[in-house]
Design an enzyme around this catalytic site. Structure first.
Site, PDB file in Angstrom:
ATOM      1  N   CYS A  18       0.708  -1.215   0.049  1.00  0.00           N
ATOM      2  CA  CYS A  18       0.015   0.073  -0.097  1.00  0.00           C
ATOM      3  C   CYS A  18       0.822   1.209  -0.047  1.00  0.00           C
ATOM      4  O   CYS A  18       2.140   1.032  -0.013  1.00  0.00           O
ATOM      5  CB  CYS A  18      -0.949  -0.002   1.123  1.00  0.00           C
ATOM      6  N   ASP A 427       8.241  27.420 -32.904  1.00  0.00           N
ATOM      7  CA  ASP A 427       9.465  27.885 -33.938  1.00  0.00           C
ATOM      8  C   ASP A 427       8.632  27.751 -35.161  1.00  0.00           C
ATOM      9  O   ASP A 427       7.600  26.893 -35.442  1.00  0.00           O
ATOM     10  CB  ASP A 427      10.435  26.894 -33.576  1.00  0.00           C
ATOM     11  N   ASP A 642      16.610  26.203 -30.737  1.00  0.00           N
ATOM     12  CA  ASP A 642      15.423  26.184 -29.896  1.00  0.00           C
ATOM     13  C   ASP A 642      15.576  25.747 -28.563  1.00  0.00           C
ATOM     14  O   ASP A 642      14.913  25.838 -27.654  1.00  0.00           O
ATOM     15  CB  ASP A 642      14.472  25.250 -30.348  1.00  0.00           C
TER      16      ASP A 642
END
Length: 747
Positions: A18, A427, A642
């Site tokens: 758990c 871009d 970029d």
């Protein structure tokens, strides 16, 4: 100051049941000296640890896990010979026979209980009930005692402790009543069915949970299954069948029609159509000829191919995809932190509530049998399993199905954040356009156009830039003889320079010409006209080398000509922008090209906000400004220039058709250069986040509603056990509904 290197380890954890268990393991690992971070995934049953390699050892990590009451072993790392993902769920699949045997032993008790409810006389003898219940309690249910005791020794609690306490209380009450019947001659109702049915239901729930968990890792198994075990290699003119692990870079691999390509490589001979759908999500076959790259795992069509191997094993595209998906599935989403805080105190609070329930019913009501049963119901229904599985299962399914359709999500944080994106900045070249520009116009300022083309192509011959390729291709088409270039150097965001035939040449944008002090007036009108038509313009000039000791006006540059380039907008770009805008997302264009070219593309696609003639370093600044004014920002790009903007954005989305640098900086990689995948990535993120919220809602509801009902005596231990068993299964089943997701163009 010495530079301390960090390393990462992946541990296979056994014994977690758990969220409390995963929290305990995580805290134990975090306390090991030198550990920088530790993340435990309950669904995968693994731990990812980052630490200082000089201070942390695997044995120390394993010892910490064992001390916390669990078992651990290091997961073998991917190598060139074996990059298959570890799949702990398969190895830990719960067996069906304990469930079946427990059900068989419990069935007579259930039938007797039902008969009693209906008023029939079907009560079994107390001793027969004891004989049936005892092996269920202490043999088939031994795992709960073992795991519960381990947690107790470690000073914590978990689901197993709650189950062990609850069923033991019901079993112990029944044994006490059984012996009092024998000695006092009193006919008590026994509650053996409560303990046995609860154990049976929980075992059934865990078995169903393990089967459902296996389905969450299907994407990883499907990707691993793409790589063939053998390859046909051309060796000394003879075809030899080799195990894939023995194929090395440079080997020529023969791929027959219908076969799966075993390695990454470049086609040396042959033509064919290749199905890359399971890798890139592209539904249509892709034409391949000599010189084209192919990816291992793709299926060859009708032609025979000879492939020159460029990457094998762990360095192949397929292996990197597997690692990326594994990494995303193993990471915790930010929302999971809240769940961890709740589950950390969950079990102790439940035990306190059960104790209060026992005292309240016993002291106030006076019926200690009812008090014990109500306390048992509280202990049994309050299982934190669903809380621990709610987030990771949804992320595993979401990232897996996204990968199958060409969307690679690097980490869970990117998946969670993407649902809240307010702005997407694109871009232009290679992202919204094809990125294969052609030379559409050539003008000379002083001499002939052919001379301008010769000098420009010679200067660009060694460059991989799309504009450079366009110039070289145009020169080759005209049969121009290129000249030798010396001292060729790129000028970031501006252009290139080099020496050709003794002349120092500069080829670049208007910004570079302005910095050099070049007089552009002679061709300015032509340039403006070309830019209005949406073309990108580069200028060629010759000059003495730049010297910082001289003023710019003493360099006396001379304009030689201009070159104009045209690029085609991608077919899906317009629909991609429309879909994003329909989702309420602002679209922005950030380009290094001139205003005319950028505006032309933006107008065709319906993008209102444009930033043109932007330097690479300024792209990141614009993204930062958008984050302040427009909310959560995603940046989409494909080139080296970029990368800063991708890193600066809340979420970077890179086209895999671009550079490795861009993909490294991005949180999401699109396996094909299709702008439509941007909207698809946001869509799967939103759907996954919705599933996470649904799962957490139901996980909390089970406990928020169930615990008070059990404490008030409105739930029997049997009903509580059924609800607890179904909670985890329902959460995983809800997450598995994500497998039905398809990109818009495939629906």
């Amino acid at each position: 100051m010495t530079n301390k290197q960090s390393s990462q380890w992946t541990l296979d954890i056994k014994g977690m049941t758990c969220a409390s268990c995963s929290n305990r393991v995580e805290k134990a690992l975090a306390k090991v000296p030198g550990v920088l971070s530790a993340e435990v995934n309950l669904a995968l049953e693994t731990a990812n640890v980052s630490g200082l390699s000089s201070e942390v050892t695997v044995s120390n990590l394993i010892a910490a896990v064992v001390a916390a009451g669990y078992q651990a072993q290091e997961v073998s790392q991917n190598t060139t010979d074996d990059f298959a993902a570890a799949q702990p769920v398969d190895a830990k699949n719960y067996s069906w026979w304990p469930v079946a045997l427990s059900a068989i032993l419990s069935l007579p008790l259930v039938l007797a209980m039902v008969a009693n409810w209906l008023g029939w006389q079907g009560q079994l003898s107390g001793w027969l009930q004891w004989v049936l219940a005892t092996p269920v309690q202490f043999w088939l249910g031994w795992r709960f005692y073992k795991a519960g005791w381990s947690a107790l020794r470690a000073g914590t609690g978990n689901m197993d402790l709650l189950v062990a306490l609850g069923t033991s209380a019901a079993y112990g009450l029944s044994v006490t009543l059984l012996f009092s019947q024998q000695h006092l001659g009193m006919n008590h109702h026994l509650y053996f069915e409560s303990s046995t049915i609860v154990i049976t239901l929980i075992l059934l729930g865990k078995w169903l949970e393990s089967r459902a968990k296996r389905q969450t890792t299907e994407a990883i198994r499907a990707l691993n299954a793409l790589r063939p075990e053998y390859a046909s290699v051309l060796h000394n003119g003879q075809e030899v069948k080799l195990a894939i692990a023995k194929v090395v870079i440079g080997n020529i691999v023969i791929v027959r029609p219908g076969e799966r390509i075993p390695v990454d490589g470049r086609v040396q001979q042959g033509e064919s159509q290749v199905d890359e759908s399971l890798i890139t999500g592209e539904s249509l076959p892709v034409a391949k000829k000599a010189g084209d790259m192919v990816t291992g795992g793709a299926v060859n069509g009708e032609g025979l191919l000879h492939v020159n191997t460029t990457a094998v094993g762990a360095e192949s595209v397929l292996a990197r995809i597997v690692r990326l998906v594994e990494s995303a599935q193993a990471k915790k989403a930010p929302i999971q932190r809240l769940v961890d805080k709740v589950s950390a105190v969950f079990v102790p609070v439940v035990i306190v509530i059960a104790f209060i329930t026992l005292l309240a019913w016993g002291l106030i009501g006076g019926d200690w049998q009812v008090a014990i049963l109500n306390a048992v119901a509280v202990l049994v229904i309050a299982c934190p399993c669903a809380l621990g599985l709610a987030t990771p299962t949804a992320i595993m399914v979401g990232t897996g199905v996204a990968a199958q359709h060409g969307i690679l999500i690097k980490d869970a944080e990117a998946l969670e954040l993407a649902h809240a994106v307010k702005t997407v900045a694109f871009d232009k070249t290679g992202t919204l356009t094809e990125g294969h520009p052609k030379l559409v116009a050539l003008e000379s300022a002083t001499g002939t156009a052919d001379n301008v083309l010769t000098l420009a192509a010679s200067l660009q011959a060694g460059s991989e830039h799309p504009l450079a390729k366009a110039v070289v291709n145009a020169a080759q088409a005209k049969g121009v003889l290129l000249q030798l270039v010396k001292a060729m150097q790129a000028i970031p965001g501006r252009g290139v320079t080099g020496i050709v035939d003794g002349q120092t040449l500069y080829l670049g944008n208007t910004r570079l010409m302005d910095e050099l002090g070049v007089d552009l007036s002679i061709l300015k009108a032509r340039s403006a006209a070309l830019e209005t038509e949406g073309h990108s313009v580069s200028w060629l000039c010759k000059s003495a080398p730049l010297n910082v000791s001289k003023p710019v006006n003493e360099i006396k540059p001379e304009l030689l000509g201009l070159l104009a380039f045209g690029d085609t907008i991608k077919p899906t770009a317009a629909s991609a922008i429309t879909r994003l805008q329909d989702q309420g997302i602002l679209t922005v264009l950030i380009s290094g090209d001139n205003q005319g070219s950028a505006s032309n593309v933006a107008n065709q696609l319906g993008i209102a906000k444009i930033y043109a003639q932007v330097l690479p370093e300024d792209k990141a600044n614009i993204v930062a400004q958008l984050k302040l004014t427009e909310g959560l920002v995603a940046m989409v790009g494909d080139g080296i220039n970029d990368a800063p903007a991708l890193a600066a954005a809340d979420i970077g989305i890179a086209m895999s058709s671009g550079t490795d640098v861009a993909m490294q900086a991005a949180g999401i990689t699109l396996m094909r250069g299709d702008p439509a995948l941007v909207a698809d990535a946001i869509d799967i993120s939103r759907r996954t986040y919705t599933k996470i919220r649904q799962n957490l809602f139901w996980a909390f509801v089970y406990n928020v509603v169930g615990v008070p009902l059990a404490a008030m005596g409105l739930l029997s231990p049997v009903i509580a056990g059924a609800a607890m068993a179904l909670s985890s299964f329902s959460v995983i089943s809800n997450a598995l509904l994500l497998k039905r997701w398809r990109p818009v163009h495939k629906k």
